[in-house]
Design a protein around this motif. Structure first.
Motif, PDB file in Angstrom:
ATOM      1  N   THR A  25      15.908 -30.370  33.456  1.00 46.06           N
ATOM      2  CA  THR A  25      14.622 -29.709  33.600  1.00 46.06           C
ATOM      3  C   THR A  25      14.890 -28.234  33.857  1.00 46.06           C
ATOM      4  O   THR A  25      15.749 -27.897  34.668  1.00 46.06           O
ATOM      5  N   GLY A  26      14.170 -27.375  33.177  1.00 45.84           N
ATOM      6  CA  GLY A  26      14.287 -25.947  33.405  1.00 45.84           C
ATOM      7  C   GLY A  26      13.102 -25.449  34.209  1.00 45.84           C
ATOM      8  O   GLY A  26      12.028 -26.048  34.195  1.00 45.84           O
ATOM      9  N   GLY A  27      13.310 -24.368  34.938  1.00 46.62           N
ATOM     10  CA  GLY A  27      12.220 -23.790  35.703  1.00 46.62           C
ATOM     11  C   GLY A  27      12.694 -22.675  36.602  1.00 46.62           C
ATOM     12  O   GLY A  27      13.832 -22.222  36.522  1.00 46.62           O
ATOM     13  N   THR A  28      11.795 -22.253  37.472  1.00 46.61           N
ATOM     14  CA  THR A  28      12.064 -21.170  38.413  1.00 46.61           C
ATOM     15  C   THR A  28      12.036 -21.725  39.824  1.00 46.61           C
ATOM     16  O   THR A  28      11.101 -22.445  40.196  1.00 46.61           O
ATOM     17  N   GLN A  37      16.853 -30.682  52.644  1.00 45.67           N
ATOM     18  CA  GLN A  37      17.887 -30.497  51.626  1.00 45.67           C
ATOM     19  C   GLN A  37      17.294 -30.677  50.225  1.00 45.67           C
ATOM     20  O   GLN A  37      17.753 -31.475  49.423  1.00 45.67           O
ATOM     21  N   THR A  38      16.232 -29.882  49.960  1.00 47.98           N
ATOM     22  CA  THR A  38      15.539 -29.949  48.670  1.00 47.98           C
ATOM     23  C   THR A  38      15.263 -28.550  48.135  1.00 47.98           C
ATOM     24  O   THR A  38      15.280 -27.574  48.884  1.00 47.98           O
ATOM     25  N   ILE A  39      15.007 -28.501  46.838  1.00 48.55           N
ATOM     26  CA  ILE A  39      14.472 -27.296  46.216  1.00 48.55           C
ATOM     27  C   ILE A  39      13.201 -27.705  45.473  1.00 48.55           C
ATOM     28  O   ILE A  39      13.070 -28.837  45.023  1.00 48.55           O
ATOM     29  N   THR A  40      12.286 -26.754  45.370  1.00 47.27           N
ATOM     30  CA  THR A  40      11.056 -26.977  44.621  1.00 47.27           C
ATOM     31  C   THR A  40      10.971 -25.901  43.540  1.00 47.27           C
ATOM     32  O   THR A  40      11.187 -24.725  43.821  1.00 47.27           O
ATOM     33  N   LEU A  41      10.681 -26.329  42.333  1.00 45.77           N
ATOM     34  CA  LEU A  41      10.482 -25.383  41.240  1.00 45.77           C
ATOM     35  C   LEU A  41       9.039 -24.909  41.247  1.00 45.77           C
ATOM     36  O   LEU A  41       8.169 -25.519  41.876  1.00 45.77           O
ATOM     37  N   SER A  42       8.765 -23.829  40.534  1.00 47.11           N
ATOM     38  CA  SER A  42       7.407 -23.274  40.493  1.00 47.11           C
ATOM     39  C   SER A  42       6.405 -24.258  39.899  1.00 47.11           C
ATOM     40  O   SER A  42       5.211 -24.165  40.150  1.00 47.11           O
ATOM     41  N   SER A  43       6.890 -25.239  39.157  1.00 41.55           N
ATOM     42  CA  SER A  43       6.024 -26.279  38.590  1.00 41.55           C
ATOM     43  C   SER A  43       5.565 -27.269  39.660  1.00 41.55           C
ATOM     44  O   SER A  43       4.699 -28.096  39.401  1.00 41.55           O
ATOM     45  N   GLY A  44       6.191 -27.194  40.845  1.00 36.67           N
ATOM     46  CA  GLY A  44       5.894 -28.142  41.911  1.00 36.67           C
ATOM     47  C   GLY A  44       6.874 -29.304  41.967  1.00 36.67           C
ATOM     48  O   GLY A  44       6.831 -30.118  42.882  1.00 36.67           O
ATOM     49  N   ARG A  45       7.777 -29.382  41.006  1.00 35.49           N
ATOM     50  CA  ARG A  45       8.761 -30.465  40.945  1.00 35.49           C
ATOM     51  C   ARG A  45       9.776 -30.313  42.071  1.00 35.49           C
ATOM     52  O   ARG A  45      10.354 -29.251  42.266  1.00 35.49           O
ATOM     53  N   GLY A  61      12.967 -17.458  42.849  1.00 38.54           N
ATOM     54  CA  GLY A  61      12.721 -16.615  41.687  1.00 38.54           C
ATOM     55  C   GLY A  61      13.776 -16.761  40.608  1.00 38.54           C
ATOM     56  O   GLY A  61      13.558 -16.317  39.479  1.00 38.54           O
ATOM     57  N   ASP A  62      14.923 -17.370  40.939  1.00 36.16           N
ATOM     58  CA  ASP A  62      15.960 -17.591  39.929  1.00 36.16           C
ATOM     59  C   ASP A  62      15.499 -18.636  38.928  1.00 36.16           C
ATOM     60  O   ASP A  62      14.947 -19.675  39.305  1.00 36.16           O
ATOM     61  N   GLN A  63      15.733 -18.361  37.647  1.00 39.37           N
ATOM     62  CA  GLN A  63      15.485 -19.363  36.618  1.00 39.37           C
ATOM     63  C   GLN A  63      16.716 -20.243  36.532  1.00 39.37           C
ATOM     64  O   GLN A  63      17.847 -19.742  36.521  1.00 39.37           O
ATOM     65  N   VAL A  64      16.494 -21.565  36.504  1.00 34.84           N
ATOM     66  CA  VAL A  64      17.597 -22.521  36.549  1.00 34.84           C
ATOM     67  C   VAL A  64      17.383 -23.656  35.557  1.00 34.84           C
ATOM     68  O   VAL A  64      16.272 -23.896  35.084  1.00 34.84           O
ATOM     69  N   VAL A  65      18.476 -24.341  35.277  1.00 33.78           N
ATOM     70  CA  VAL A  65      18.431 -25.616  34.585  1.00 33.78           C
ATOM     71  C   VAL A  65      19.000 -26.638  35.570  1.00 33.78           C
ATOM     72  O   VAL A  65      20.101 -26.462  36.091  1.00 33.78           O
ATOM     73  N   VAL A  66      18.221 -27.679  35.827  1.00 35.03           N
ATOM     74  CA  VAL A  66      18.594 -28.713  36.785  1.00 35.03           C
ATOM     75  C   VAL A  66      18.959 -29.981  36.020  1.00 35.03           C
ATOM     76  O   VAL A  66      18.171 -30.462  35.204  1.00 35.03           O
ATOM     77  N   THR A  67      20.151 -30.490  36.255  1.00 38.88           N
ATOM     78  CA  THR A  67      20.538 -31.799  35.731  1.00 38.88           C
ATOM     79  C   THR A  67      20.379 -32.768  36.894  1.00 38.88           C
ATOM     80  O   THR A  67      20.890 -32.519  37.985  1.00 38.88           O
TER      81      THR A  67
END
Length: 91
Positions: A25-28, A37-45, A61-67
């Protein structure tokens, strides 16, 4: 010997099945929660991190690809990659 062969075959199948179930999944990055111990993307995921060290050097604010793969309840990150920002507009 037959039992060992069967065990190795089952182990290989398990590894291949696990790899096949990984998704990307890609996002910011929007938010870090060190306690959970979580991260949330701007999509709310929301994604769970197996180690907080995975996000060293990352910022909101970093754009990432999450596997990631699901354990049935959580989306657990196996790899997090920062997407390089283009320098569009510069000569």
């Amino acid at each position: 010997m037959r039992a060992l062969t069967a065990f190795l075959s089952a182990s290989l199948f398990s590894v291949l099945a696990s790899t096949a179930m990984a998704e990307t999944t890609g996002g910011t990055i929007n938010h870090f929660d060190r306690g959970a111990q979580t991260i949330t993307l701007s999509s709310g995921r929301l994604f769970s991190l197996p180690s907080w060290d995975m996000v060293y050097g990352f910022s909101a604010g970093d754009q990432v690809v999450v596997t990631w793969a699901s354990d049935g309840t959580n989306s657990i990150v196996s790899k997090l990659v920062k997407v390089p920002q283009s320098n569009s507009g510069e000569s």
